[in-house]
Design a protein around this motif. Sequence first.
Motif, PDB file in Angstrom:
ATOM      1  N   UNK A   1       9.555  17.772  25.654  1.00 34.65           N
ATOM      2  CA  UNK A   1      11.016  17.676  25.723  1.00 34.65           C
ATOM      3  C   UNK A   1      11.663  18.397  24.547  1.00 34.65           C
ATOM      4  N   UNK A   2      11.054  18.306  23.378  1.00 35.89           N
ATOM      5  CA  UNK A   2      11.613  18.961  22.195  1.00 35.89           C
ATOM      6  C   UNK A   2      11.379  20.463  22.227  1.00 35.89           C
ATOM      7  N   UNK A   3      10.153  20.882  22.570  1.00 29.02           N
ATOM      8  CA  UNK A   3       9.776  22.294  22.422  1.00 29.02           C
ATOM      9  C   UNK A   3      10.303  23.183  23.546  1.00 29.02           C
ATOM     10  N   UNK A   4      10.345  22.688  24.780  1.00 24.75           N
ATOM     11  CA  UNK A   4      10.668  23.551  25.918  1.00 24.75           C
ATOM     12  C   UNK A   4      12.037  24.216  25.819  1.00 24.75           C
ATOM     13  N   UNK A   5      13.131  23.490  25.523  1.00 21.82           N
ATOM     14  CA  UNK A   5      14.426  24.188  25.424  1.00 21.82           C
ATOM     15  C   UNK A   5      14.444  25.272  24.349  1.00 21.82           C
ATOM     16  N   UNK A   6      13.868  24.979  23.178  1.00 17.17           N
ATOM     17  CA  UNK A   6      13.832  25.976  22.106  1.00 17.17           C
ATOM     18  C   UNK A   6      12.965  27.175  22.500  1.00 17.17           C
TER      19      UNK A   6
END
Length: 305
Positions: free
Chosen positions: A91-96
Amino acid sequence: MEATNTAAYRQNNIWRCIITACGLLMIIITIAIGAFLCYKGLGTFTIYDHSIGEFLFSSEWKPADNATGGGSVGAAVFIFGSIVTCALALVIATPFSLASAIFMVEISPGLGRKILQPAVEIFVGIPSVVYGWIGLTILVPFIKDLFDLQFGFSVLAAGIVLAVMIYPTITSLSADALRSISNSSRQASYGLGATRWQTISKVVVPAAISGIMTAIVLGLARAFGEALAVAMVIGKMKAFPESILSPTSNLTAAIASDMGGAMEGSEYNLALWSMALLLFIISLLFIFVIHYISAKSAEAQGGKK
């Protein structure tokens, strides 16, 4: 001339045999690893008569460190810990990662190809212990002070460390997927009056979605298999976390910290091997998912043609 052709043909055959042998060797090694893990990991159920349901769904983890057994091998806490930390990392890494890939390919391709993507790929080569040490010395005290906790070891710390570790994998593969889309698709979109953002969101990203999903699955696979960095920041508490600020443990951390101290062939030792077998099965599932996504993408492209 004929002698030259014969020598070239012979050389081609030699290299083909070498490449084939290397490929077969990797297949044999993979099968051997799987067979060895099955031999060791199934001992929990065949030798000590524990059920798969107990192993997967019970939270009672008290295996006996002897050859007589009689303990409990419920690994639900570790399984849940692996799932929740990896999900949070995703959840944290995918958008970035997706935003970085879009910037490198669509917004500033020259800067992305020459500077940004090589810089991102450098992170892949950083050892896990470095991520873990930075998390232990900087991130854990920061979380402790920020949320006024007794300890900073938590699911959140593990999720952030994992997110940083899988970020370069998802970013690089997503950028390659976006870059594989032909410019004719973009030009056709612009020709119909679409803006750059509309072209990216409605044309380029949907066309590259299979490659992006493959990148996400590979990032998730790496997160599931990471041990050292997570073990340094997760707290290694054998309890279900009450929130993302609570400490817990996961499969890889339990294996890494306990395998060396367990007696060979004991119930404890074989229970840890069962965890390793579970991780191997999960890795195989990730591979099948990737092949499924690739097959569906190829089928969809074939249908369009």
